[in-house]
Design an enzyme around this catalytic site. Structure first.
Site, PDB file in Angstrom:
ATOM      1  N   HIS A  60      -8.090  11.822   1.301  1.00 47.39           N
ATOM      2  CA  HIS A  60      -7.314  10.588   1.410  1.00 47.39           C
ATOM      3  C   HIS A  60      -6.063  10.802   2.291  1.00 47.39           C
ATOM      4  O   HIS A  60      -5.181   9.939   2.362  1.00 47.39           O
ATOM      5  CB  HIS A  60      -6.910  10.184  -0.025  1.00 47.39           C
ATOM      6  CG  HIS A  60      -6.439   8.792  -0.213  1.00 47.39           C
ATOM      7  ND1 HIS A  60      -5.198   8.497  -0.753  1.00 47.39           N
ATOM      8  CD2 HIS A  60      -7.020   7.600   0.024  1.00 47.39           C
ATOM      9  CE1 HIS A  60      -5.055   7.190  -0.834  1.00 47.39           C
ATOM     10  NE2 HIS A  60      -6.135   6.620  -0.376  1.00 47.39           N
ATOM     11  N   HIS A  98       0.829  -1.195   0.000  1.00 44.60           N
ATOM     12  CA  HIS A  98       0.000   0.000   0.000  1.00 44.60           C
ATOM     13  C   HIS A  98       0.870   1.255   0.000  1.00 44.60           C
ATOM     14  O   HIS A  98       0.383   2.382  -0.042  1.00 44.60           O
ATOM     15  CB  HIS A  98      -0.893  -0.057   1.253  1.00 44.60           C
ATOM     16  CG  HIS A  98      -2.011   0.917   1.282  1.00 44.60           C
ATOM     17  ND1 HIS A  98      -2.131   1.886   2.239  1.00 44.60           N
ATOM     18  CD2 HIS A  98      -3.079   1.079   0.469  1.00 44.60           C
ATOM     19  CE1 HIS A  98      -3.219   2.598   2.022  1.00 44.60           C
ATOM     20  NE2 HIS A  98      -3.810   2.131   0.956  1.00 44.60           N
TER      21      HIS A  98
HETATM   22  C1  LIG Z   1      -8.209   2.535   2.546  1.00 46.84           C
HETATM   23  O1  LIG Z   1      -9.490   2.791   3.033  1.00 46.84           O
HETATM   24  C2  LIG Z   1     -10.461   3.060   2.061  1.00 46.84           C
HETATM   25  C3  LIG Z   1     -11.762   3.364   2.752  1.00 46.84           C
HETATM   26  O2  LIG Z   1     -12.191   2.288   3.517  1.00 46.84           O
HETATM   27  C4  LIG Z   1     -10.606   1.921   1.086  1.00 46.84           C
HETATM   28  O3  LIG Z   1     -11.513   2.274   0.049  1.00 46.84           O
HETATM   29  C5  LIG Z   1      -9.265   1.625   0.498  1.00 46.84           C
HETATM   30  O4  LIG Z   1      -9.362   0.497  -0.334  1.00 46.84           O
HETATM   31  C6  LIG Z   1      -8.310   1.348   1.617  1.00 46.84           C
HETATM   32  N1  LIG Z   1      -7.063   0.984   1.083  1.00 46.84           N
HETATM   33  C7  LIG Z   1      -6.731  -0.279   0.972  1.00 46.84           C
HETATM   34  C8  LIG Z   1      -5.410  -0.541   0.427  1.00 46.84           C
HETATM   35  O5  LIG Z   1      -7.431  -1.184   1.380  1.00 46.84           O
END
Ligand SMILES: *[C@@H]1O[C@H](CO)[C@@H](O)[C@H](O)[C@H]1NC(C)=O
Ligand SMILES: *[C@@H]1O[C@H](CO)[C@@H](O)[C@H](O)[C@H]1NC(C)=O
Ligand SMILES: *[C@@H]1O[C@H](CO)[C@@H](O)[C@H](O)[C@H]1NC(C)=O
Ligand SMILES: *[C@@H]1O[C@H](CO)[C@@H](O)[C@H](O)[C@H]1NC(C)=O
Ligand SMILES: *[C@@H]1O[C@H](CO)[C@@H](O)[C@H](O)[C@H]1NC(C)=O
Ligand SMILES: *[C@@H]1O[C@H](CO)[C@@H](O)[C@H](O)[C@H]1NC(C)=O
Length: 489
Positions: free
Chosen positions: A415, A201
């Site tokens: 974000h 991530h």
């Molecule tokens: C981070 O959080 C958001 C909101 O829940 C989500 O849409 C996004 O996929 C998340 N990132 C990951 C890598 O899961």
């Protein structure tokens, strides 16, 4: 279960740290006598050890503290310049003079500065309208970044580590990456799902092992024009860039399909961490910085785990902790059966209670927010009582959309992933729920400029505080009150 291993390691580390802290406080309270006795004992033991090992011919055993034996200076004289950068979604207007240069411009600068190499750690790639099935004029910036990256890949080594898409044949990997690979980029998928049940991530760039970007922005056109993002660029800073390269090299190594080594070979070790940060000038201001990384299984010797850095930044605050994150959950978000995960939540309540620290949390609310986030946030926000000097407040940030903007999938959201206190700035890449610290790969830059003289340029910390206050006080943020049951987005 595989995921339990890193989790327990973090907990143990955090507990060790707490114990060390309370031991340190005990010495303080008991006066110097105890400390002196301890020192004498240590000296005696060391001498004995030296004499003992000299007299033997067996191979030297590994140093008990490899961190201390790394022959690296903690002081760096590179002329590092740091710039806080942001993406502000189209149409958002702040009544404030606080404005940062764009992430788009920062990325073009890094591409322009690169002479010998560019390394990018990334989650997914959707830099063009074609990738998102949209026809948005505001995709032009992402498309331009992709075009420039393609040009660069034809001239010098460009390496890209990205999260291996689940159950997809290489033919189905992101079209952006196929294009860049055709231009000569070296592209490796990191199978975090298989390795730790997480994802890669992290979002950072390293140009010429000298300039870096780290922050919340994905390799996505929406991250430049339709999603609110925050990051930092540091130019002319080899010592910091080389340390970030060690995190990149770990992804690159895993991208060959390797298992996670335990321990990591010493080439991945770092001398820079929470306890012994790198001392360097940032815009001429004396600063100490370090990079943290998650999950713990990806931390080589010496690296501070990302959760540990989050907890310690809170711990060090004396007046306030301001947090801006997209989502906040005291749970493991993606694990079954459901699991509560209260490390960060407990720390927030603890610093609010024990240190009377003012806590402000600016959390995003949008169509994809998990409903369970609201009751947990409400619980935090109820830790509010002037008589007891308890002061936690929560606001929800909503990015408004026009009808056509609303059609852009997964856009129009704050974000951000940062924290700023009266002492430190923390700029990260993770959502704040258990998964991101336990099994997902992320990283953060922690900056301490408490020694800055007030006459110098504003510090990154002060700039980050101004950004937070701009957003907190804007018309886009709403206090979370007891009756909140969802917002129109
Ligand atoms: C981070 O959080 C958001 C909101 O829940 C989500 O849409 C996004 O996929 C998340 N990132 C990951 C890598 O899961
Ligand atoms: C456009 O998108 C489709 C579907 O995602 C993909 O197969 C194709 O390769 C893309 N074309 C270009 C030029 O990127
Ligand atoms: C880096 O330092 C060099 C030499 O001092 C300078 O010319 C250049 O403008 C700096 N780069 C950035 C991006 O600040
Ligand atoms: C920040 O750095 C100074 C030295 O420059 C140090 O004394 C202080 O303890 C550090 N503060 C935190 C919170 O790490
Ligand atoms: C550091 O210098 C750069 C370029 O000179 C400037 O854009 C930036 O705002 C400065 N950063 C801080 C924290 O003052
Ligand atoms: C900016 O100020 C105007 C006039 O006071 C107000 O109507 C508007 O809501 C404010 N916008 C933001 C984003 O704070």
């Amino acid at each position: 279960m595989k995921t339990d291993v890193p989790y327990e390691r973090v907990v143990v580390d955090v507990q060790r740290k707490r114990e060390e802290n309370s031991r340190a406080q005990m010495y303080y309270r008991c006066g110097l006598a105890l400390a002196s006795i301890a020192t004498l004992l240590l000296v005696a033991l060391t001498l004995q050890n030296l004499l003992f090992t000299r007299g033997r011919s067996s191979p030297p055993s590994p140093a008990p503290h490899p961190r201390l034996s790394l022959p690296i200076s903690r002081t760096c004289s590179d002329p590092c310049r740091v710039v806080l950068v942001e993406s502000i979604p189209e149409g958002l207007v702040f009544n404030s003079s606080t404005a940062s240069p764009s992430i788009y411009q920062a990325w073009l600068n890094l591409i322009g500065e690169a002479r010998s190499s560019l390394d990018v750690a990334s989650f997914y790639w959707t830099l063009t309208n074609n990738d998102t099935g949209t026809h948005e004029p505001t995709a032009d910036k992402g498309e331009e970044v992709l075009r420039r990256l393609g040009e660069l890949a034809g001239k010098l080594p460009v390496r890209i580590a990205f999260n291996k898409p689940h159950n997809k044949h290489p033919d189905e990997w992101p079209a952006n990456l196929k294009l860049l690979a055709n231009h000569g980029a070296d592209v490796r998928p990191v199978d975090m799902l298989a390795l730790t049940t997480g994802v890669l991530h992290t979002k950072f760039w390293i140009a010429d092992k000298k300039h870096i970007f780290i922050g919340s922005a994905n390799m996505d056109w929406r991250s430049l024009t339709q999603v609110k993002e925050l990051g930092a660029v540091v130019y002319n800073c080899s010592c910091l860039a080389e340390d970030l390269s060690k995190i990149f090299e770990a992804y690159w190594f895993l991208g060959q399909g390797q298992e996670i080594p335990s321990p990591w070979p010493s080439t991945f070790s770092t001398a820079y961490n929470e306890d012994t940060p790198l001392q360097l000038p940032l815009n001429g201001t004396k600063s100490s910085v370090y990079l943290s990384s998650s999950p713990p299984a990806l931390c080589a010797e010496g690296r501070t785990a990302d959760l540990q850095s989050v907890l310690s930044v809170m711990e060090d605050a004396r007046e306030f902790v301001y947090i801006a994150v997209m989502n906040y959950l005291p749970t493991m978000e993606f694990s079954f059966p459901k699991r509560y995960w209260g490390e960060i939540d407990t720390q927030l309540r603890r610093v609010a209670f024990e240190r009377r620290v003012k806590v402000r949390m600016l959390i995003s609310h949008w169509a994809s927010s998990q409903p369970v986030m609201i009751p947990f946030l409400r619980s935090l926000a109820s830790v509010q009582d002037p008589k007891s000097k308890l002061d936690i407040q929560v606001r929800l940030f909503v990015v408004p959309s026009t009808p056509s903007q609303r059609k852009i999938p997964f856009a129009r959201v704050n974000h951000n992933k940062y924290m700023v206190t009266d002492k430190l700035a923390y700029i990260g890449t993770s959502n704040w729920s258990g998964d991101y610290f336990v099994n997902t790969a992320g990283s953060a830059l922690v900056v301490n400029q408490t020694d800055a003289s007030p006459t110098q340029e504003p510090t990154v910390r002060a700039q980050l505080q101004a950004v937070f206050e701009r957003d907190w006080n804007s018309a886009y943020s709403t206090p979370l009150n007891h009756n909140f049951n969802g917002l129109e987005t």
